[in-house]
Design a protein around this motif. Structure first.
Motif, PDB file in Angstrom:
ATOM      1  N   MET A   1       0.731  -1.234  -0.336  1.00  0.00           N
ATOM      2  CA  MET A   1       0.269  -0.238  -0.085  1.00  0.00           C
ATOM      3  C   MET A   1       1.205   0.804   0.070  1.00  0.00           C
ATOM      4  N   THR A   2       1.078   2.055  -0.460  1.00  0.00           N
ATOM      5  CA  THR A   2       1.674   3.054  -1.150  1.00  0.00           C
ATOM      6  C   THR A   2       1.641   4.225   0.090  1.00  0.00           C
ATOM      7  N   THR A   3       2.018   4.920  -0.463  1.00  0.00           N
ATOM      8  CA  THR A   3       2.193   6.690   1.522  1.00  0.00           C
ATOM      9  C   THR A   3       0.733   7.362   0.290  1.00  0.00           C
ATOM     10  N   PHE A   4       0.668   7.256  -0.389  1.00  0.00           N
ATOM     11  CA  PHE A   4      -1.154   8.279  -0.809  1.00  0.00           C
ATOM     12  C   PHE A   4      -1.881   7.886  -0.526  1.00  0.00           C
ATOM     13  N   ARG A   5      -1.700   6.463  -1.196  1.00  0.00           N
ATOM     14  CA  ARG A   5      -2.918   5.678  -0.413  1.00  0.00           C
ATOM     15  C   ARG A   5      -3.651   5.247   1.130  1.00  0.00           C
ATOM     16  N   ILE A   6      -2.887   5.846   1.599  1.00  0.00           N
ATOM     17  CA  ILE A   6      -2.200   5.864   3.136  1.00  0.00           C
ATOM     18  C   ILE A   6      -3.389   6.920   3.506  1.00  0.00           C
ATOM     19  N   PHE A   7      -2.543   7.920   3.276  1.00  0.00           N
ATOM     20  CA  PHE A   7      -3.190   9.258   3.474  1.00  0.00           C
ATOM     21  C   PHE A   7      -4.020   9.886   3.106  1.00  0.00           C
ATOM     22  N   GLY A   8      -4.323   9.512   1.653  1.00  0.00           N
ATOM     23  CA  GLY A   8      -5.383   9.619   0.406  1.00  0.00           C
ATOM     24  C   GLY A   8      -6.608  10.691   1.412  1.00  0.00           C
ATOM     25  N   ALA A   9      -7.409   9.765   1.811  1.00  0.00           N
ATOM     26  CA  ALA A   9      -8.361  10.109   2.846  1.00  0.00           C
ATOM     27  C   ALA A   9      -8.435  10.779   3.932  1.00  0.00           C
ATOM     28  N   SER A  10      -6.961  10.707   4.126  1.00  0.00           N
ATOM     29  CA  SER A  10      -7.206  11.700   5.410  1.00  0.00           C
ATOM     30  C   SER A  10      -6.385  13.001   4.521  1.00  0.00           C
ATOM     31  N   ILE A  11      -6.155  13.441   3.033  1.00  0.00           N
ATOM     32  CA  ILE A  11      -6.155  14.689   2.685  1.00  0.00           C
ATOM     33  C   ILE A  11      -7.232  15.432   2.609  1.00  0.00           C
ATOM     34  N   ALA A  12      -7.698  14.042   2.123  1.00  0.00           N
ATOM     35  CA  ALA A  12      -8.875  14.115   1.214  1.00  0.00           C
ATOM     36  C   ALA A  12      -9.821  15.122   2.230  1.00  0.00           C
ATOM     37  N   VAL A  13     -10.501  14.353   3.507  1.00  0.00           N
ATOM     38  CA  VAL A  13     -10.986  14.472   4.782  1.00  0.00           C
ATOM     39  C   VAL A  13     -10.782  16.381   5.459  1.00  0.00           C
ATOM     40  N   THR A  14      -9.396  16.161   5.409  1.00  0.00           N
ATOM     41  CA  THR A  14      -8.862  18.015   6.063  1.00  0.00           C
ATOM     42  C   THR A  14      -9.071  18.511   4.826  1.00  0.00           C
ATOM     43  N   VAL A  15      -9.197  18.707   3.656  1.00  0.00           N
ATOM     44  CA  VAL A  15      -9.812  19.817   2.466  1.00  0.00           C
ATOM     45  C   VAL A  15     -11.026  20.250   3.307  1.00  0.00           C
ATOM     46  N   VAL A  16     -12.123  18.586   2.720  1.00  0.00           N
ATOM     47  CA  VAL A  16     -13.550  18.488   3.174  1.00  0.00           C
ATOM     48  C   VAL A  16     -13.632  19.749   4.956  1.00  0.00           C
ATOM     49  N   ALA A  17     -13.269  19.245   5.606  1.00  0.00           N
ATOM     50  CA  ALA A  17     -13.121  20.404   6.747  1.00  0.00           C
ATOM     51  C   ALA A  17     -12.807  21.361   6.695  1.00  0.00           C
ATOM     52  N   LEU A  18     -11.459  21.645   5.922  1.00  0.00           N
ATOM     53  CA  LEU A  18     -11.322  23.368   5.822  1.00  0.00           C
ATOM     54  C   LEU A  18     -11.906  24.340   5.404  1.00  0.00           C
ATOM     55  N   ILE A  19     -13.101  23.105   4.205  1.00  0.00           N
ATOM     56  CA  ILE A  19     -14.457  24.207   3.627  1.00  0.00           C
ATOM     57  C   ILE A  19     -15.229  24.213   4.313  1.00  0.00           C
ATOM     58  N   VAL A  20     -15.797  23.204   4.969  1.00  0.00           N
ATOM     59  CA  VAL A  20     -16.815  23.355   6.478  1.00  0.00           C
ATOM     60  C   VAL A  20     -16.272  24.512   7.242  1.00  0.00           C
ATOM     61  N   ALA A  21     -14.704  24.759   8.020  1.00  0.00           N
ATOM     62  CA  ALA A  21     -14.956  25.916   8.791  1.00  0.00           C
ATOM     63  C   ALA A  21     -14.809  26.930   8.028  1.00  0.00           C
ATOM     64  N   PHE A  22     -14.346  26.977   6.865  1.00  0.00           N
ATOM     65  CA  PHE A  22     -14.429  28.437   5.849  1.00  0.00           C
ATOM     66  C   PHE A  22     -16.263  28.875   6.084  1.00  0.00           C
ATOM     67  N   LEU A  23     -17.020  27.977   5.030  1.00  0.00           N
ATOM     68  CA  LEU A  23     -17.720  28.275   5.637  1.00  0.00           C
ATOM     69  C   LEU A  23     -19.015  28.406   7.031  1.00  0.00           C
ATOM     70  N   TYR A  24     -18.475  27.904   7.941  1.00  0.00           N
ATOM     71  CA  TYR A  24     -18.593  27.949   9.850  1.00  0.00           C
ATOM     72  C   TYR A  24     -18.682  29.310  10.108  1.00  0.00           C
ATOM     73  N   GLY A  25     -16.982  29.644   9.916  1.00  0.00           N
ATOM     74  CA  GLY A  25     -16.397  30.481  10.653  1.00  0.00           C
ATOM     75  C   GLY A  25     -15.789  31.704  10.060  1.00  0.00           C
ATOM     76  N   GLY A  26     -15.385  31.319   8.603  1.00  0.00           N
ATOM     77  CA  GLY A  26     -14.949  32.752   7.652  1.00  0.00           C
ATOM     78  C   GLY A  26     -13.255  31.983   7.720  1.00  0.00           C
ATOM     79  N   TRP A  27     -12.444  32.453   7.289  1.00  0.00           N
ATOM     80  CA  TRP A  27     -10.551  31.952   7.466  1.00  0.00           C
ATOM     81  C   TRP A  27     -10.341  32.119   9.174  1.00  0.00           C
ATOM     82  N   ALA A  28     -10.899  32.840   9.549  1.00  0.00           N
ATOM     83  CA  ALA A  28     -10.835  32.532  11.186  1.00  0.00           C
ATOM     84  C   ALA A  28     -11.417  31.348  11.622  1.00  0.00           C
ATOM     85  N   GLY A  29     -12.693  30.570  11.325  1.00  0.00           N
ATOM     86  CA  GLY A  29     -12.761  29.279  11.351  1.00  0.00           C
ATOM     87  C   GLY A  29     -11.622  28.440  11.196  1.00  0.00           C
TER      88      GLY A  29
END
Length: 370
Positions: A1-29
């Motif tokens: 299992m490659t490193t990208f496959r192992i961390f890919g889901a975490s990277i994707a979830v992080t991007v989504v979480a940061l987008i949600v944080a922006f929609l919820y609290g702006g750049w401060a969020g």
């Protein structure tokens, strides 16, 4: 299992979480969620190492369950529901009112509302002595049992060798842990004394129960925990379930410190769930998988020792924090220091062994001398 496959889901979830944080609290969020994610990873790297040692003993099916169902429990259960449950249990507020209280803090960061009622952050912080007693005792038992187990490999030999002899005393870890709880309780405020002792005993009881059931099932059923004719016995069935339960309780004990520490940054439960849960917990899971797949624990022989010493330090810090406030920076740096030192010691030991092997290969054979 490659490193990208192992961390890919975490990277994707992080991007989504940061987008949600922006929609919820702006750049401060976004900033708060990112900081909380980094905080969780730094505090829980030793957790990932310990998780990896347990995950290696689980069958592929239970590993997948831990990495799916376990993630949901870690994200929603410990980082969102658990703080609300603590407020509900300590204040009598129902979960809906607790969430409303969390989402509507007093103005100007005050600890109480104008009518004198406590804020969500204050209620959760007031429960810290009991939380620290439970988590501290669970982690202390984990550390002592590892330290007293004569595995034949020692890292800090001048300390570990004598302690291994102490471990020959029946129930030595339980005796020392109870002694530590009694000492810690002496410094607790009088209105927290009973709660601290009760929570500490429950932490001890939980460890003994889950650890005992795991060992009993693994040893008692010859058909459980076998994976063909492999060298490493993989836990399946009931043994796998109890190892899964053990990992979840272990994760809970580690998450106590992160959840409480998050309130130094924000009391918003949504941002805490996004930062600690969706970003931090996901990356901790990915690091756990990487350690297992890459065989890091076998390559770095002292890494498990360093993780357990970090756990021991965290347990002591949690018990000390019953009376004294310990900065999160200290907690995080101690764990990183032990992990880093053990990894460095492993590299040095591996190079020393390689040098000895090369020297042995360079020695003339009997035939060449004749």
């Amino acid at each position: 299992m490659t490193t990208f496959r192992i961390f890919g889901a975490s990277i994707a979830v992080t991007v989504v979480a940061l987008i949600v944080a922006f929609l919820y609290g702006g750049w401060a969020g976004v900033a708060v969620a990112a900081i909380l994610g980094i905080l969780e990873i730094s505090l829980s790297f030793d957790n990932a190492v310990i998780n990896a040692t347990v995950l290696e003993r689980m069958s592929p099916i239970w590993q997948r369950i831990f990495l799916t169902v376990g993630v949901l429990i870690a994200v929603f259960g410990m980082r969102l529901v658990f703080p609300l449950a603590i407020v509900w249990a300590t204040s009598g507020l129902n979960p809906v009112d607790a969430m409303d209280l969390a989402l509507n803090p007093p103005a100007d960061g005050a600890s109480h509302f104008p009518d004198g009622s406590a804020s969500y952050e204050t209620l959760l912080t007031d429960a810290h002595p009991q939380i620290a007693a439970f988590g501290g005792m669970f982690l202390l038992m984990l550390f002592l049992d590892f330290l007293f187990d004569d595995s034949g490999i020692t890292w800090l030999s001048p300390i570990e060798d004598p302690l291994t002899k102490v471990g020959r005393l029946p129930n030595a870890s339980t005796i020392l842990a109870l002694g530590a709880l009694v000492i810690a309780a002496q410094f607790a405020e009088s209105d927290h004394l009973v709660g601290v002792l009760t929570a500490g005993v429950l932490g001890l009881f939980t460890y003994l129960l889950v650890n005992g059931l795991t060992g009993l099932v693994g040893q008692g059923d010859p058909d459980e925990g076998r994976a063909g004719a492999t060298e490493v016995v993989k836990a399946v069935g009931k043994a796998g379930f109890f190892l899964f339960l053990y990992l979840e309780v272990l994760d809970a004990s580690f998450s106590f410190d992160g959840v409480i520490g998050a309130f130094a940054i924000t009391s918003d439960p949504i941002l805490i769930a996004l930062g600690l849960g969706f970003i931090g917990a996901m990356f901790v899971r990915s690091i756990t998988v990487y350690l297992v797949r890459a065989g890091t624990l076998a390559e770095y022989r002292y890494l498990e020792h360093g993780a357990h010493w970090a756990i021991g330090a965290l347990a002591v810090i949690m018990l000390v924090s019953i009376h004294l406030e310990v900065p999160e920076l200290v907690t995080g740096l101690i764990g990183v220091a032990f992990i880093g030192a053990s990894a460095l010691s492993s590299i040095v030991a591996n190079r020393r062994d390689a040098a000895r092997t090369d020297d042995t290969d360079d020695l003339p054979t009997v035939e060449s001398r004749t």
